[in-house]
Design an enzyme around this catalytic site. Structure first.
Site, PDB file in Angstrom:
ATOM      1  N   LYS A 279      56.473  22.565   4.118  1.00 19.27           N
ATOM      2  CA  LYS A 279      56.533  21.287   4.834  1.00 19.27           C
ATOM      3  C   LYS A 279      57.908  20.655   4.662  1.00 19.27           C
ATOM      4  O   LYS A 279      58.536  20.836   3.617  1.00 19.27           O
ATOM      5  CB  LYS A 279      55.493  20.314   4.237  1.00 19.27           C
ATOM      6  CG  LYS A 279      54.072  20.574   4.635  1.00 19.27           C
ATOM      7  CD  LYS A 279      53.154  19.489   4.075  1.00 19.27           C
ATOM      8  CE  LYS A 279      51.700  19.799   4.384  1.00 19.27           C
ATOM      9  NZ  LYS A 279      51.391  19.806   5.823  1.00 19.27           N
ATOM     10  N   ARG A 353      41.592  25.303   6.220  1.00 20.93           N
ATOM     11  CA  ARG A 353      40.546  26.103   6.869  1.00 20.93           C
ATOM     12  C   ARG A 353      40.313  27.416   6.131  1.00 20.93           C
ATOM     13  O   ARG A 353      39.205  27.955   6.162  1.00 20.93           O
ATOM     14  CB  ARG A 353      40.916  26.316   8.343  1.00 20.93           C
ATOM     15  CG  ARG A 353      42.148  27.138   8.565  1.00 20.93           C
ATOM     16  CD  ARG A 353      42.722  26.965   9.967  1.00 20.93           C
ATOM     17  NE  ARG A 353      43.394  25.678  10.113  1.00 20.93           N
ATOM     18  CZ  ARG A 353      43.888  25.230  11.257  1.00 20.93           C
ATOM     19  NH1 ARG A 353      43.786  25.940  12.355  1.00 20.93           N
ATOM     20  NH2 ARG A 353      44.491  24.053  11.302  1.00 20.93           N
TER      21      ARG A 353
HETATM   22  N1  BES Z   1      46.848  18.813   4.836  1.00 23.45           N
HETATM   23  C1  BES Z   1      47.427  19.103   6.102  1.00 23.45           C
HETATM   24  C2  BES Z   1      46.972  18.131   7.195  1.00 23.45           C
HETATM   25  C3  BES Z   1      47.434  16.711   7.057  1.00 23.45           C
HETATM   26  C4  BES Z   1      48.634  16.316   7.624  1.00 23.45           C
HETATM   27  C5  BES Z   1      46.650  15.767   6.421  1.00 23.45           C
HETATM   28  C6  BES Z   1      49.039  14.992   7.525  1.00 23.45           C
HETATM   29  C7  BES Z   1      47.061  14.451   6.321  1.00 23.45           C
HETATM   30  C8  BES Z   1      48.264  14.068   6.876  1.00 23.45           C
HETATM   31  C9  BES Z   1      47.030  20.507   6.539  1.00 23.45           C
HETATM   32  O1  BES Z   1      46.882  21.432   5.525  1.00 23.45           O
HETATM   33  C10 BES Z   1      48.097  21.015   7.439  1.00 23.45           C
HETATM   34  O2  BES Z   1      49.182  21.212   6.974  1.00 23.45           O
HETATM   35  N2  BES Z   1      47.765  21.251   8.714  1.00 23.45           N
HETATM   36  C11 BES Z   1      48.683  21.749   9.666  1.00 23.45           C
HETATM   37  C12 BES Z   1      48.014  22.867  10.421  1.00 23.45           C
HETATM   38  C13 BES Z   1      48.931  23.648  11.303  1.00 23.45           C
HETATM   39  C14 BES Z   1      49.947  24.399  10.468  1.00 23.45           C
HETATM   40  C15 BES Z   1      48.110  24.613  12.139  1.00 23.45           C
HETATM   41  C16 BES Z   1      49.058  20.611  10.591  1.00 23.45           C
HETATM   42  O3  BES Z   1      48.194  19.797  10.921  1.00 23.45           O
HETATM   43  O4  BES Z   1      50.223  20.521  10.956  1.00 23.45           O
HETATM   44 MN    MN Z   2      48.716  22.392   5.021  1.00 25.52          MN
END
Ligand code: BES
Ligand code: MN
Ligand code: ZN
Length: 508
Positions: A279, A353
């Site tokens: 990230k 997931r």
């Molecule tokens: N934990 C994050 C989702 C999230 C983002 C929660 C911001 C709270 C605030 C999750 O694990 C994630 O990174 N999701 C990705 C999925 C994508 C890579 C398909 C996302 O939402 O960008």
């Molecule tokens: Mn994530």
């Protein structure tokens, strides 16, 4: 947390008390204020108070608070707080605002908040008292780990309602207390920094709080057991961390419970760096809250057991840290989940997931679940779609969606149903596995479609709490930081008997 007292009339007020006065829309005052019964407060006759109130300009808008001058500091302070039309959301806002102001006054010596609930419109009943106790405990919640001693806090909140002697009202107050404490526990878990909160720590907290409760058993699986059980998703995501993953299974099985067995699965990522698909720095620090779904299901189970609900329920939390190292899982890896389904990793940041898939399949295949509900901070897309106060609700049956929607309404949490739109199913295609883990937009929906097969034919619902799990600022009983969102909705659903079918139409 302050003690909650339930009183049928205003107590004699002393120097250490703060009195809240609920001001309704158009500056209406509660009838008790101007009645002779208010004589217990000789220093502040109702007439004077009403006049002073008019001077402060408080018109009763929920959440507004004005100080009223009191002669002789007995009580220490009188605060007029807007209660609007006295609806449950307005009442929660009144209570949380009063408590927050009183906590500030506690730093100057106040020890008790006297909180009358009856308004000019109606005396408070069981629903109002439950909501008020929850809002009092949660609005005054605070998490701190400083080297300085904590400033003094309120010792007591005295909730005053003329019908407080009614057993239903007393039971509602007790339910509110149990709920408030459970949600505060969830908030503590979410707010704990990830250098403390690794998977073993999270599992240990669940054992410590839950294992001693009547009819509750807590099982924790470590890496070897996870390998033996085929938890490929949990092991892949947790493999990059120096703190190995755990699976927490907490079961409440009261004698005489019926055949239904809801299993609640909560995402327990103790920190989400994104892994190899790392990230950007800006959003990463929020990811200490990525186990909020896990905290919510553990808190719901905690409250269900303490309230001795007549329903069996299990909470499952796959806990892992999504870290970056030489042993991290990688894009293009293929992972085999519990039950044999495989996933091609396209993005290691779609880790929630991966662990939920194992949790859902395990609940269905080995725990005897009859209905599944998962709660997860799953997608940034859901936060974009619904904002920070509302969770996305996906469900395979209208009955389950309706029951959870009703539960959320009673709990004071906002959920919005989203479509399990099958037209996006092809985005999950993989040349080498049953699905890929990053199918693209609409992100919240494709994540839900990814999870669906792991629930098999069981009724299944999924709450994406990426928005409301965490608050950027205080708002009524929501306090900046982890919110514990989801716990109260799940609890209300369990209190209703965990219904899966639509409520039967009323006949006459
Ligand atoms: N934990 C994050 C989702 C999230 C983002 C929660 C911001 C709270 C605030 C999750 O694990 C994630 O990174 N999701 C990705 C999925 C994508 C890579 C398909 C996302 O939402 O960008
Ligand atoms: Mn994530
Ligand atoms: Zn995550």
């Amino acid at each position: 947390m302050p003690r909650v007292d339930l009183l049928t009339s205003l107590p004699r007020l002393g120097e250490d008390d703060v009195l809240a006065v609920p001001v309704g829309t158009d500056a209406t005052l509660p009838p008790w204020l101007t009645s002779p019964a208010f004589g217990t407060l000789p220093a502040v006759p109702g007439r004077l108070l009403a006049g002073a109130l008019a001077d402060t300009g408080n018109t009763g808008r929920p959440g507004t608070v004005t100080n009223l001058p009191v002669a002789g500091r007995r009580p220490r302070s009188v605060v007029a707080v807007g209660i609007g039309d006295g609806t449950l959301p307005h009442l929660r806002s009144y209570v949380a605002t009063a408590v927050r102001r009183a906590q500030t006054l506690a730093e100057h010596g106040a020890t008790r908040l006297v909180l009358p609930l009856d308004t000019a419109l109606a005396p408070a009943g069981a629903d109002e008292v439950r909501a008020a106790v929850e809002a009092a405990l949660l609005g005054g919640y605070r998490f701190r780990e400083t080297s300085k001693p904590h400033p003094p806090r309120l010792a007591t909140v005295a909730v005053v309602a003329t019908d407080a002697a009614d057993p239903a009202v007393a039971a509602a107050a007790r339910a509110g207390e149990v709920t408030g404490h459970a949600v505060a526990w969830a908030r503590d878990l979410v707010n704990t920094p990830s250098n403390t909160k690794d998977p073993a720590w999270l599992a240990g907290q669940a054992v410590e709080r839950l294992a001693g409760l009547p009819h509750v058993t807590v099982t924790v699986l470590g890496p070897e057991e996870l390998a033996a059980g085929g938890f490929g998703g949990v092991l892949a995501v947790g493999g990059g961390s120096a703190s190995p993953p755990r699976l927490v299974i907490a079961s409440y099985a009261p004698p005489g419970a019926g055949a239904s067995h809801p299993v609640l699965v909560g995402k327990g990522i103790t920190f989400d760096t994104g892994g190899i698909s790392i990230k950007p720095n800006a959003g990463m620090r929020e990811m200490k809250t990525d186990m909020a779904g896990g905290a919510a299901v553990l808190a719901a189970l905690d409250a269900a057991a303490r309230l001795e609900l007549p329903v069996a329920v299990t909470a499952v939390v796959p806990a892992a840290e999504n870290a970056v190292s030489g042993s991290s899982y990688r894009p293009a890896d293929v992972v085999r989940h519990v039950g044999g389904r495989t996933t091609e990793v396209q993005n290691t940041d779609a880790e929630g997931r991966m662990v939920l898939a194992d949790g859902l399949a395990h609940a269905r295949l080995s725990l005897g679940a009859t209905v599944l509900v998962d709660v997860a901070t799953l997608t940034g897309a859901m936060k974009v779609a619904l904002g920070t106060r509302t969770a996305g609700l996906y469900a395979t049956t209208d009955g389950l969606a309706g029951a959870l929607g009703t539960a959320a309404l009673h709990a004071g949490e906002q959920v919005w149903r989203m479509p399990l739109a099958e037209e996006y199913a092809e985005l999950l295609h993989s040349d080498v596995a049953d699905a890929n883990n990053a199918p693209g937009n609409p992100g919240g929906t494709t994540a839900a479609i990814f999870l669906r097969p792991f629930a098999g034919d069981l009724p299944w619902a999924h709450l994406d709490v990426a928005g409301p799990a965490r608050a950027a600022s205080d708002d009524a009983e929501v306090v900046k930081g982890g919110t514990g969102f989801g716990a109260r909705t799940l609890l209300r659903w369990l209190e209703a008997g965990a219904p899966v079918d639509p409520a039967p139409a009323t006949t006459h």
